[in-house]
Design an enzyme around this catalytic site. Sequence first.
Site, PDB file in Angstrom:
ATOM      1  N   SER B 146       0.837  -1.200   0.000  1.00 32.91           N
ATOM      2  CA  SER B 146       0.000   0.000   0.000  1.00 32.91           C
ATOM      3  C   SER B 146       0.874   1.253   0.000  1.00 32.91           C
ATOM      4  O   SER B 146       1.644   1.454  -0.926  1.00 32.91           O
ATOM      5  CB  SER B 146      -0.965  -0.062   1.191  1.00 32.91           C
ATOM      6  OG  SER B 146      -2.007   0.881   1.052  1.00 32.91           O
ATOM      7  N   ASP B 222     -10.065  -5.660  -3.271  1.00 31.30           N
ATOM      8  CA  ASP B 222      -9.457  -4.641  -2.403  1.00 31.30           C
ATOM      9  C   ASP B 222     -10.373  -3.419  -2.362  1.00 31.30           C
ATOM     10  O   ASP B 222     -10.684  -2.828  -3.394  1.00 31.30           O
ATOM     11  CB  ASP B 222      -8.090  -4.282  -2.985  1.00 31.30           C
ATOM     12  CG  ASP B 222      -7.265  -3.385  -2.083  1.00 31.30           C
ATOM     13  OD1 ASP B 222      -7.840  -2.457  -1.482  1.00 31.30           O
ATOM     14  OD2 ASP B 222      -6.050  -3.614  -1.996  1.00 31.30           O
ATOM     15  N   HIS B 255      -7.299  -6.129   0.924  1.00 35.93           N
ATOM     16  CA  HIS B 255      -6.140  -5.277   1.229  1.00 35.93           C
ATOM     17  C   HIS B 255      -5.374  -5.757   2.470  1.00 35.93           C
ATOM     18  O   HIS B 255      -4.426  -5.105   2.888  1.00 35.93           O
ATOM     19  CB  HIS B 255      -6.640  -3.843   1.461  1.00 35.93           C
ATOM     20  CG  HIS B 255      -5.590  -2.775   1.282  1.00 35.93           C
ATOM     21  ND1 HIS B 255      -5.014  -2.490   0.065  1.00 35.93           N
ATOM     22  CD2 HIS B 255      -5.011  -1.909   2.159  1.00 35.93           C
ATOM     23  CE1 HIS B 255      -4.130  -1.504   0.202  1.00 35.93           C
ATOM     24  NE2 HIS B 255      -4.107  -1.144   1.465  1.00 35.93           N
TER      25      HIS B 255
END
Lengths: 277, 277
Positions: B146, B222, B255
């Site tokens: 991320s 995600d 995620h």
Amino acid sequence: MEITSSNKSFGGWTKHYSHHSSTLNCDMRFAIYLPPQTANGQKVPVLYWLSGLTCTDENFIQKAGAQRIAAELGVAIIAPDTSPRGSDVADDEAYDLGQGAGFYVNATQAPWNRHYQMYDYVLRELPELVEATFPVSDKRSIFGHSMGGHGALVLALRNPDRFQSVSAFSPISNPVNAPWGQKAFSAYLGKSPSSWAQYDASLLMRKATGAVPALVDQGEADQFLEEQLQPETLEAAAKASGYPLQLNRREGYDHSYYFIASFVEEHVRFHAKHLSA
Amino acid sequence: MEITSSNKSFGGWTKHYSHHSSTLNCDMRFAIYLPPQTANGQKVPVLYWLSGLTCTDENFIQKAGAQRIAAELGVAIIAPDTSPRGSDVADDEAYDLGQGAGFYVNATQAPWNRHYQMYDYVLRELPELVEATFPVSDKRSIFGHSMGGHGALVLALRNPDRFQSVSAFSPISNPVNAPWGQKAFSAYLGKSPSSWAQYDASLLMRKATGAVPALVDQGEADQFLEEQLQPETLEAAAKASGYPLQLNRREGYDHSYYFIASFVEEHVRFHAKHLSA
């Protein structure tokens, strides 16, 4: 029953659920890992994990890395919480009594006996719920860590018809002679040690008749080794009764999840072999 | 430098250290995994991990399960914290600005510029400290998740002489066009987007000349995919410049660290191949 989270992992699904437990008289959470083999409805065997002091349904599922091997071998994993929970559930300020420290016994003493019936919850209510809800068979094995290693050994030794195999990391092997066990058993079961023997893995293994194959791993750098864990009592019991116990001592390893992660593959493979036998 | 924990894992050691960073002007923590090959003094290559928003030096090291593969392949892993820390370090109430959200840039704007120099810390100070202290070589690769995937890509794209390979899980691929990036870059770098381009992986990859081999994994479930992550901009940039990027889209994955754990073995093997080339 309510699903609280769902995350794809290793081709299967890691999920958390909450449900009302009639045995524990409160709402409970548990985690399940459903391997990819269940996607087409295939029924897979179930491996129960019992965590140690202060843990919840999250520690093992986040830190041990067992999903990878369970996915490969087609085994479901169930990880319950370590005690009843809630603002109306009896508790204690200490980390080793009350919520987070159920010790997998059926409490007989007030105020604990109203909710603390973890032995029955893990032995009966949780498997009945799991087997009625998910694509799993009635083949079960059980393992755990520290307080949960104690719980796994006791449940398997007392119920050889219910489990194919049992294993433990750093179990409290002889709680009637260890400070953690003496404190918890005094509170939950009363001051008379005669009621404690049914929850002591070494005493149970010494007179075992049925024999669920058992694997134990113990780190030699474990800070709780001598005072609380006492694996030598389990070894002596197995020797006395001819019990099929394999106990590995691991040089340099401590009591943490880094130890569990390092050897969890061997444990899951051990259980998968017996679950498919 | 002070060691704060040490746990044997997979035959090697997972350790946490704290040290004073002159670049960041505060005390910092980082984690290191030293594989078993280092026990005899063998120098191993180093794989740097950059975590995402809200993380510390602990998340990856506890949850990803990378130590198992690093032990097999003989690679050290370093996981720094995600920002400068401390009561005298500028902060913000939001989770996506200030402490825990350093974005791996060198801040130019007050009050952030006094401590928020994570780009230089990860590029220079931390490797110098690691290579002077531990039995590691000067071969380096870098990966992250991320915000940390963004950081890894930017560091490798701007410094192809410093890294053998780069990979990312769910990176913020085009931060100049994503809300997280626009908010952080406005604060740390000022309102003028011309100063932002040097920290945008898609813009950098589009005009890349050096080429550090790159691997990206992105979960299709995600929750941040479309608004914040935008992997299609990275794909378009690679196509435009002929960059050696492999981008995998993974059906059903989100995620979380469950996604990272599911594919971390492929990433560590990718880096080990390039680190030993």
